[in-house]
Structure formats: structure tokens, C-alpha cells
Scaffold this motif. Structure first.
Motif, PDB file in Angstrom:
ATOM      1  N   ALA A 183      18.462 103.326 -12.334  1.00 57.53           N
ATOM      2  CA  ALA A 183      17.321 104.090 -12.850  1.00 57.53           C
ATOM      3  C   ALA A 183      17.205 105.447 -12.152  1.00 57.53           C
ATOM      4  O   ALA A 183      17.013 106.481 -12.795  1.00 57.53           O
ATOM      5  CB  ALA A 183      16.031 103.294 -12.682  1.00 57.53           C
ATOM      6  N   LEU A 184      17.346 105.437 -10.830  1.00 56.77           N
ATOM      7  CA  LEU A 184      17.252 106.679 -10.058  1.00 56.77           C
ATOM      8  C   LEU A 184      18.406 107.613 -10.398  1.00 56.77           C
ATOM      9  O   LEU A 184      18.217 108.825 -10.537  1.00 56.77           O
ATOM     10  CB  LEU A 184      17.247 106.364  -8.564  1.00 56.77           C
ATOM     11  CG  LEU A 184      17.097 107.572  -7.620  1.00 56.77           C
ATOM     12  CD1 LEU A 184      15.767 108.278  -7.872  1.00 56.77           C
ATOM     13  CD2 LEU A 184      17.192 107.119  -6.160  1.00 56.77           C
ATOM     14  N   GLY A 185      19.609 107.042 -10.549  1.00 58.84           N
ATOM     15  CA  GLY A 185      20.769 107.851 -10.905  1.00 58.84           C
ATOM     16  C   GLY A 185      20.615 108.481 -12.281  1.00 58.84           C
ATOM     17  O   GLY A 185      20.947 109.657 -12.479  1.00 58.84           O
ATOM     18  N   SER A 186      20.112 107.718 -13.246  1.00 57.08           N
ATOM     19  CA  SER A 186      19.894 108.226 -14.602  1.00 57.08           C
ATOM     20  C   SER A 186      18.858 109.347 -14.603  1.00 57.08           C
ATOM     21  O   SER A 186      19.037 110.384 -15.249  1.00 57.08           O
ATOM     22  CB  SER A 186      19.438 107.099 -15.530  1.00 57.08           C
ATOM     23  OG  SER A 186      20.407 106.086 -15.604  1.00 57.08           O
ATOM     24  N   TRP A 187      17.770 109.133 -13.862  1.00 51.11           N
ATOM     25  CA  TRP A 187      16.715 110.147 -13.786  1.00 51.11           C
ATOM     26  C   TRP A 187      17.243 111.435 -13.157  1.00 51.11           C
ATOM     27  O   TRP A 187      16.970 112.535 -13.638  1.00 51.11           O
ATOM     28  CB  TRP A 187      15.538 109.608 -12.970  1.00 51.11           C
ATOM     29  CG  TRP A 187      14.439 110.612 -12.797  1.00 51.11           C
ATOM     30  CD1 TRP A 187      13.435 110.932 -13.668  1.00 51.11           C
ATOM     31  CD2 TRP A 187      14.254 111.455 -11.646  1.00 51.11           C
ATOM     32  NE1 TRP A 187      12.638 111.915 -13.150  1.00 51.11           N
ATOM     33  CE2 TRP A 187      13.118 112.260 -11.916  1.00 51.11           C
ATOM     34  CE3 TRP A 187      14.922 111.593 -10.442  1.00 51.11           C
ATOM     35  CZ2 TRP A 187      12.641 113.195 -10.991  1.00 51.11           C
ATOM     36  CZ3 TRP A 187      14.455 112.531  -9.524  1.00 51.11           C
ATOM     37  CH2 TRP A 187      13.331 113.323  -9.797  1.00 51.11           C
ATOM     38  N   SER A 188      18.034 111.277 -12.082  1.00 51.20           N
ATOM     39  CA  SER A 188      18.598 112.448 -11.405  1.00 51.20           C
ATOM     40  C   SER A 188      19.555 113.202 -12.325  1.00 51.20           C
ATOM     41  O   SER A 188      19.548 114.436 -12.371  1.00 51.20           O
ATOM     42  CB  SER A 188      19.347 112.017 -10.130  1.00 51.20           C
ATOM     43  OG  SER A 188      18.473 111.371  -9.237  1.00 51.20           O
ATOM     44  N   TRP A 189      20.381 112.470 -13.062  1.00 54.39           N
ATOM     45  CA  TRP A 189      21.343 113.087 -13.967  1.00 54.39           C
ATOM     46  C   TRP A 189      20.638 113.878 -15.062  1.00 54.39           C
ATOM     47  O   TRP A 189      20.994 115.023 -15.336  1.00 54.39           O
ATOM     48  CB  TRP A 189      22.242 112.011 -14.578  1.00 54.39           C
ATOM     49  CG  TRP A 189      23.197 112.555 -15.604  1.00 54.39           C
ATOM     50  CD1 TRP A 189      23.032 112.587 -16.956  1.00 54.39           C
ATOM     51  CD2 TRP A 189      24.450 113.190 -15.347  1.00 54.39           C
ATOM     52  NE1 TRP A 189      24.097 113.186 -17.561  1.00 54.39           N
ATOM     53  CE2 TRP A 189      24.991 113.569 -16.598  1.00 54.39           C
ATOM     54  CE3 TRP A 189      25.166 113.464 -14.177  1.00 54.39           C
ATOM     55  CZ2 TRP A 189      26.219 114.205 -16.703  1.00 54.39           C
ATOM     56  CZ3 TRP A 189      26.398 114.094 -14.298  1.00 54.39           C
ATOM     57  CH2 TRP A 189      26.908 114.461 -15.544  1.00 54.39           C
ATOM     58  N   ILE A 190      19.629 113.266 -15.682  1.00 56.11           N
ATOM     59  CA  ILE A 190      18.893 113.935 -16.761  1.00 56.11           C
ATOM     60  C   ILE A 190      18.165 115.166 -16.232  1.00 56.11           C
ATOM     61  O   ILE A 190      18.150 116.224 -16.866  1.00 56.11           O
ATOM     62  CB  ILE A 190      17.894 112.951 -17.414  1.00 56.11           C
ATOM     63  CG1 ILE A 190      18.659 111.839 -18.151  1.00 56.11           C
ATOM     64  CG2 ILE A 190      16.961 113.683 -18.384  1.00 56.11           C
ATOM     65  CD1 ILE A 190      17.771 110.706 -18.642  1.00 56.11           C
TER      66      ILE A 190
END
Length: 208
Positions: A11-18
């Protein structure tokens, strides 16, 4: 515990990527301008051509912000009672009662830029509008319906590349591509082709 940590990491990785992907993407940006100019009225209802005001789009790198004197072509006599039109008069030092200009009272209009590409990106309006026959709405959206202009497209590198991939080149009757075809014919014959023949001594190639 491992499952919770895994889900949290994803979740954190996805948020950071977006978040990083959308950094400096200003799609939908709509600043307040010093004059409430309606594109819906001028380009939509009155069907004025975009290039009547943005004259540079057809012949130069920049579309150009129109001079207030372009506005005065009509507004010396149209809607002279409007407070918004009087902002134009004030900026030009124009007195509607005497129909005279006073340059000592003139001051520049502080327009707020809407579309802003990074310095590392080279974009030429004339190449797209004149050579490519690209409609203004392709990038700027339905400007003729906008009361106030906003950034319609993301203007990202991905967006530009996708457009270049799907846009078919219409070279028939196009002087620019006629020249390119001639260059290819010379290459087939083994003749010398210099950078100058490819536009290499045009000012804008370096001085943009």
C-alpha cells in the motif's frame, strides 16, 4: 504479522509511486486571471478563430499571449461600459471619453500562465499546427466551452508519446514532408546530405 507488514508495504509503495508519478502534473489547473475573459463567448458563441488572438501558434514556437491592442480592435466600441473592459483601458492608458492613449499611465497586464512545460522539453506550436495540422482542441481541450481556461491535458511525456504513436502522418501536399522525401531520394542515390538540408541552420534549432 507478516501479512500485515506485506500489505502495508504494498500500500505504501503504491501510494509513493502514484504520488511521484503525478509530481508536477497540473491537469485541471485553473488560475484566476486579472480579467474575466470568456473563451466560451469569444471562441464558442462568436466563433472567433484561435489564431486571431494567438497569432504565434501558426508561425512560431510559442502560441503567444495576445496584446491588449488586439482586444481593442473590437472593444473600442463594444461593451465599453463593462468593468472588465475598463481593466484593458486602464492597462493601456486609454481614455474612452477622448479616445486617446496616455503611455505614462500604461502598465502591463499580469496574466497567470496556465500551461507550463519544463525547460528540458522542446515544443514548437507551428510544427504541430501548420505542419501536423493538429487542432488546438487536441491538446487544449474544448476551449470554446470554457468560461475560464484550465489545463485540459496532463502534458506528460507519456501523453505526448502516445499521441505521436497513434497520429498518422499526412504527407501529401505538405511542403515540409516533400523536402524530407527529396532528402531520402538523395540518400538512395548515395548523394551527400548535409545538416543544413535538414534545417540545421534554422535559428530555432539552437536559439529556442
Amino acid at each position: 504479522v507478516f501479512f500485515v507488514i506485506l500489505c502495508g508495504t504494498i500500500a505504501l509503495g503504491s501510494w509513493s509511486w502514484i504520488t511521484m508519478w503525478n509530481t508536477n502534473v497540473h491537469q485541471g489547473y485553473q488560475p484566476v486571471q486579472p480579467i474575466k475573459y470568456s473563451h466560451k463567448l469569444h471562441a464558442g458563441v462568436m466563433k472567433m478563430e484561435c489564431q486571431y488572438c494567438h497569432t504565434g501558434a501558426f508561425k512560431s514556437k510559442n502560441a503567444s499571449i495576445p496584446s491588449l491592442n488586439v482586444c481593442m480592435n473590437c472593444h473600442k466600441s463594444v461593451k465599453t461600459e463593462s468593468p472588465e473592459i475598463h481593466k484593458i483601458y486602464d492597462a493601456l492608458g486609454y481614455d474612452p471619453n477622448t479616445a486617446k492613449y496616455d503611455s505614462t499611465k500604461a502598465k502591463p497586464m499580469q496574466w497567470v500562465r496556465v500551461h507550463n512545460l519544463p525547460d528540458l522539453a522542446y515544443f514548437n506550436h507551428s510544427q504541430h499546427v501548420k505542419v501536423g495540422n493538429v487542432k488546438c482542441q487536441t491538446c487544449h481541450g474544448p476551449v470554446e466551452t470554457m468560461q475560464e481556461v484550465y489545463q485540459y491535458s496532463p502534458l506528460t511525456m507519456k501523453w505526448c508519446i502516445q499521441c505521436h504513436k497513434r497520429t498518422e502522418v499526412n504527407y501529401k501536399g505538405n511542403a515540409y514532408y516533400d523536402n524530407m522525401i527529396q532528402v531520402h531520394e538523395r540518400l538512395k542515390k548515395g548523394e551527400k546530405v548535409t545538416a543544413a538540408l535538414l534545417g540545421g541552420i534554422e535559428c530555432a534549432k539552437c536559439h529556442y
